[in-house]
Motif scaffolding. Structure first.
Motif, PDB file in Angstrom:
ATOM      1  N   ALA A  93       0.832  -1.203   0.000  1.00 43.90           N
ATOM      2  CA  ALA A  93       0.000   0.000   0.000  1.00 43.90           C
ATOM      3  C   ALA A  93       0.868   1.254   0.000  1.00 43.90           C
ATOM      4  O   ALA A  93       1.905   1.301   0.664  1.00 43.90           O
ATOM      5  CB  ALA A  93      -0.902  -0.009   1.225  1.00 43.90           C
TER       6      ALA A  93
ATOM      7  N   ARG B  39       2.147   5.021   0.918  1.00 46.10           N
ATOM      8  CA  ARG B  39       2.200   5.726   2.195  1.00 46.10           C
ATOM      9  C   ARG B  39       2.480   7.203   1.981  1.00 46.10           C
ATOM     10  O   ARG B  39       2.944   7.613   0.924  1.00 46.10           O
ATOM     11  CB  ARG B  39       3.293   5.122   3.086  1.00 46.10           C
ATOM     12  CG  ARG B  39       3.088   3.660   3.438  1.00 46.10           C
ATOM     13  CD  ARG B  39       4.240   3.148   4.273  1.00 46.10           C
ATOM     14  NE  ARG B  39       4.084   1.748   4.625  1.00 46.10           N
ATOM     15  CZ  ARG B  39       4.969   1.060   5.346  1.00 46.10           C
ATOM     16  NH1 ARG B  39       6.070   1.659   5.781  1.00 46.10           N
ATOM     17  NH2 ARG B  39       4.754  -0.213   5.629  1.00 46.10           N
TER      18      ARG B  39
ATOM     19  N   LEU C  91      -0.356   8.607  -0.974  1.00 44.88           N
ATOM     20  CA  LEU C  91      -1.790   8.325  -0.766  1.00 44.88           C
ATOM     21  C   LEU C  91      -2.682   9.325  -1.486  1.00 44.88           C
ATOM     22  O   LEU C  91      -3.881   9.091  -1.647  1.00 44.88           O
ATOM     23  CB  LEU C  91      -2.116   8.324   0.729  1.00 44.88           C
ATOM     24  CG  LEU C  91      -1.763   7.043   1.484  1.00 44.88           C
ATOM     25  CD1 LEU C  91      -1.895   7.241   2.985  1.00 44.88           C
ATOM     26  CD2 LEU C  91      -2.676   5.901   1.023  1.00 44.88           C
TER      27      LEU C  91
ATOM     28  N   LEU D  86      -1.858   5.676  -5.733  1.00 42.74           N
ATOM     29  CA  LEU D  86      -3.030   5.085  -5.101  1.00 42.74           C
ATOM     30  C   LEU D  86      -3.940   4.360  -6.091  1.00 42.74           C
ATOM     31  O   LEU D  86      -4.289   3.192  -5.867  1.00 42.74           O
ATOM     32  CB  LEU D  86      -3.818   6.148  -4.330  1.00 42.74           C
ATOM     33  CG  LEU D  86      -5.061   5.640  -3.609  1.00 42.74           C
ATOM     34  CD1 LEU D  86      -4.703   4.564  -2.593  1.00 42.74           C
ATOM     35  CD2 LEU D  86      -5.805   6.785  -2.929  1.00 42.74           C
TER      36      LEU D  86
ATOM     37  N   TYR E  98      -2.428   1.124  -7.085  1.00 43.80           N
ATOM     38  CA  TYR E  98      -2.531   0.115  -6.027  1.00 43.80           C
ATOM     39  C   TYR E  98      -3.951  -0.447  -5.939  1.00 43.80           C
ATOM     40  O   TYR E  98      -4.147  -1.659  -5.781  1.00 43.80           O
ATOM     41  CB  TYR E  98      -2.133   0.728  -4.688  1.00 43.80           C
ATOM     42  CG  TYR E  98      -2.308  -0.223  -3.533  1.00 43.80           C
ATOM     43  CD1 TYR E  98      -1.482  -1.331  -3.386  1.00 43.80           C
ATOM     44  CD2 TYR E  98      -3.330  -0.029  -2.612  1.00 43.80           C
ATOM     45  CE1 TYR E  98      -1.657  -2.218  -2.331  1.00 43.80           C
ATOM     46  CE2 TYR E  98      -3.516  -0.912  -1.560  1.00 43.80           C
ATOM     47  CZ  TYR E  98      -2.673  -2.000  -1.424  1.00 43.80           C
ATOM     48  OH  TYR E  98      -2.855  -2.885  -0.392  1.00 43.80           O
TER      49      TYR E  98
ATOM     50  N   THR F 243      -4.952  -4.311  -6.521  1.00 42.31           N
ATOM     51  CA  THR F 243      -5.650  -5.058  -5.474  1.00 42.31           C
ATOM     52  C   THR F 243      -6.923  -5.696  -6.007  1.00 42.31           C
ATOM     53  O   THR F 243      -7.197  -6.875  -5.748  1.00 42.31           O
ATOM     54  CB  THR F 243      -5.988  -4.126  -4.294  1.00 42.31           C
ATOM     55  OG1 THR F 243      -4.787  -3.537  -3.788  1.00 42.31           O
ATOM     56  CG2 THR F 243      -6.667  -4.892  -3.162  1.00 42.31           C
TER      57      THR F 243
ATOM     58  N   PRO G  62      -4.956  -3.940   2.942  1.00 42.54           N
ATOM     59  CA  PRO G  62      -4.831  -3.023   4.090  1.00 42.54           C
ATOM     60  C   PRO G  62      -6.178  -2.750   4.759  1.00 42.54           C
ATOM     61  O   PRO G  62      -7.105  -2.241   4.125  1.00 42.54           O
ATOM     62  CB  PRO G  62      -4.279  -1.759   3.446  1.00 42.54           C
ATOM     63  CG  PRO G  62      -4.820  -1.786   2.051  1.00 42.54           C
ATOM     64  CD  PRO G  62      -4.917  -3.240   1.656  1.00 42.54           C
TER      65      PRO G  62
ATOM     66  N   LEU H  31      -7.686   1.144   4.970  1.00 48.21           N
ATOM     67  CA  LEU H  31      -8.263   1.872   3.841  1.00 48.21           C
ATOM     68  C   LEU H  31      -9.718   1.462   3.651  1.00 48.21           C
ATOM     69  O   LEU H  31     -10.031   0.277   3.506  1.00 48.21           O
ATOM     70  CB  LEU H  31      -7.460   1.587   2.561  1.00 48.21           C
ATOM     71  CG  LEU H  31      -5.982   2.034   2.612  1.00 48.21           C
ATOM     72  CD1 LEU H  31      -5.262   1.657   1.330  1.00 48.21           C
ATOM     73  CD2 LEU H  31      -5.881   3.547   2.838  1.00 48.21           C
TER      74      LEU H  31
END
Length: 390
Positions: free
Chosen positions: A226, A228, A232, A237, A240, A244, A272, A275
């Motif tokens: 994830a 950071r 973010l 983001l 990611y 996912t 995560p 989130l």
């Protein structure tokens, strides 16, 4: 896709298209960029929340891992993919996509896309195997439906049902293929040349004997980390989120549909919990992983809802066939009639749903190929822009 979801997506894509066609600096668009990212996260979270709630709150909806539910899952993936490309690529300067951390994250995503193509291919082979199981079940239904029921009918049904259950028990090893051969399947179009009708053009894959669905999914998720800090609120983001969603959908398909070598597939994926958009995905993963544990304990077929029911009913009808004596008692025949009707209903659902499901997987396959090609083109453009002219 529900009408509301489709309208929301059309509005979202249209808004990004209009705004990015306007002539303004990216600095002036920062707040709108953040708003796009927030909307994208919300849409992904809402879609998977709908999938999760349909398994717990609405008894009339498609059951978890049923054919209908998997079709909805693939619809959601296609929606996520369309919005992801809009957020990351639409109207954007190619140089922005080649900067850190995207210069590392984007190739990783494109590698996951390639691995997903193999999973789509393996799942399609599994669906072919399921259709063969459906044919065996239909033979049993056709033998046991007529009345009065004779010994010859029961023997035919027993033979088909024994084959059905035997294949189900061993599907993880054989996957509906001849032992020792390679599995092959093509998503390309067949050539129109009359002299070579079986020649396949375009995309074609072969599943090697040592290919493993579990290892493929593990490889897709092993470096999934994830973002950071400042990432973010940047383009890291959506990359990611798309990664996912892709890993989760491929993991789910491999769990539901018979695939080659799935030992260890029930391992939890590294999603995560902090989130919000990932929460419903985690909830679904936990439900599916629990079902996988049950599967491993009894060594049965994949988690597809219709196959689970088919295996259960098939076992009951085998027990009837093994103890059958002519003439059978009316009470026993009434009980069997209920099971035969249930098996016939499962066959109808498979007949209606398997082909559309295969077509959706084909669409996902081609969409992923197209997305990968588009991103490679953008990266190539960025490389040319960064190369100084002599």
């Amino acid at each position: 896709m529900p009408a509301t979801t489709e309208n929301n997506q059309s509005s979202f894509l249209g808004r990004i298209s209009i705004r990015r066609n306007q002539v303004m600096s990216m600095d002036g668009n920062h707040d709108q960029e953040l708003e796009d990212l927030e909307l994208f996260q919300k849409h992904v979270g809402d879609r998977f929340t709908d999938l999760l709630s349909s398994t717990t709150e609405d008894p009339s909806s498609d059951a978890l891992l049923s054919i209908g539910w998997l079709r909805k899952l693939l619809d959601e993936l296609l929606c996520c993919e369309a919005e992801f490309k809009a957020v990351v690529m639409m109207g954007r300067d190619p140089s922005q996509i080649s900067k850190p951390p995207l210069d590392k994250l984007l190739p990783e995503l494109l590698d996951r896309v390639v691995k997903s193509l193999d999973v789509c291919n393996a799942v399609t082979l599994g669906l072919d195997a399921i259709r063969n199981l459906q044919r065996l079940a239909e033979i049993a239904v056709a033998a046991l439906e007529p009345r009065p029921m004779g010994e010859g009918q029961v023997r035919r049904a027993k033979k088909a049902l024994n084959s059905l259950v035997t294949v189900m028990v061993h599907e993880d090893k054989e996957c509906g293929s001849t032992k020792g051969t390679e599995r092959s399947r093509s998503f390309g179009r067949r050539g129109g040349n009359a002299g070579n009708k079986d020649r396949v053009r375009s995309l074609s894959w072969t599943m090697a004997r040592n290919w493993s669905a579990a290892k493929q999914i593990h490889a897709m998720s092993s470096n999934l980390a994830a973002p950071r800090g400042a990432d973010l609120t940047g383009l890291a983001l959506p990359l990611y989120i798309m990664s996912t969603a892709l890993v989760f959908v491929m993991w789910t398909l491999a769990a539901a549909i018979p695939c080659q070598e799935r030992n260890g597939l029930g391992t939890h994926l590294p999603f995560p919990r902090q989130l919000a958009w990932a929460q419903p995905m985690i909830g679904l993963q936990e439900k599916i992983a629990e079902e996988w544990k049950k599967k491993e304990k009894k060594g049965s077929v994949g988690l597809l809802e219709e196959m689970q029911k088919m295996e259960k009913v098939g076992q009951l009808l085998i027990e009837f066939a093994e103890s059958f004596q002519f003439p059978a008692e009316n009470e026993r025949l009434d009980e069997v009639r209920v099971h035969v009707e249930e098996l016939a209903d499962i066959c109808r659902k498979m007949e209606e749903g398997l082909e559309p499901l295969q077509l959706q997987i084909r669409e996902v396959f081609h969409r992923l190929v197209r997305t990968r090609t588009e991103f490679l083109h953008v990266l190539d453009q960025a490389g040319k822009l960064s190369t100084p002219t002599v």
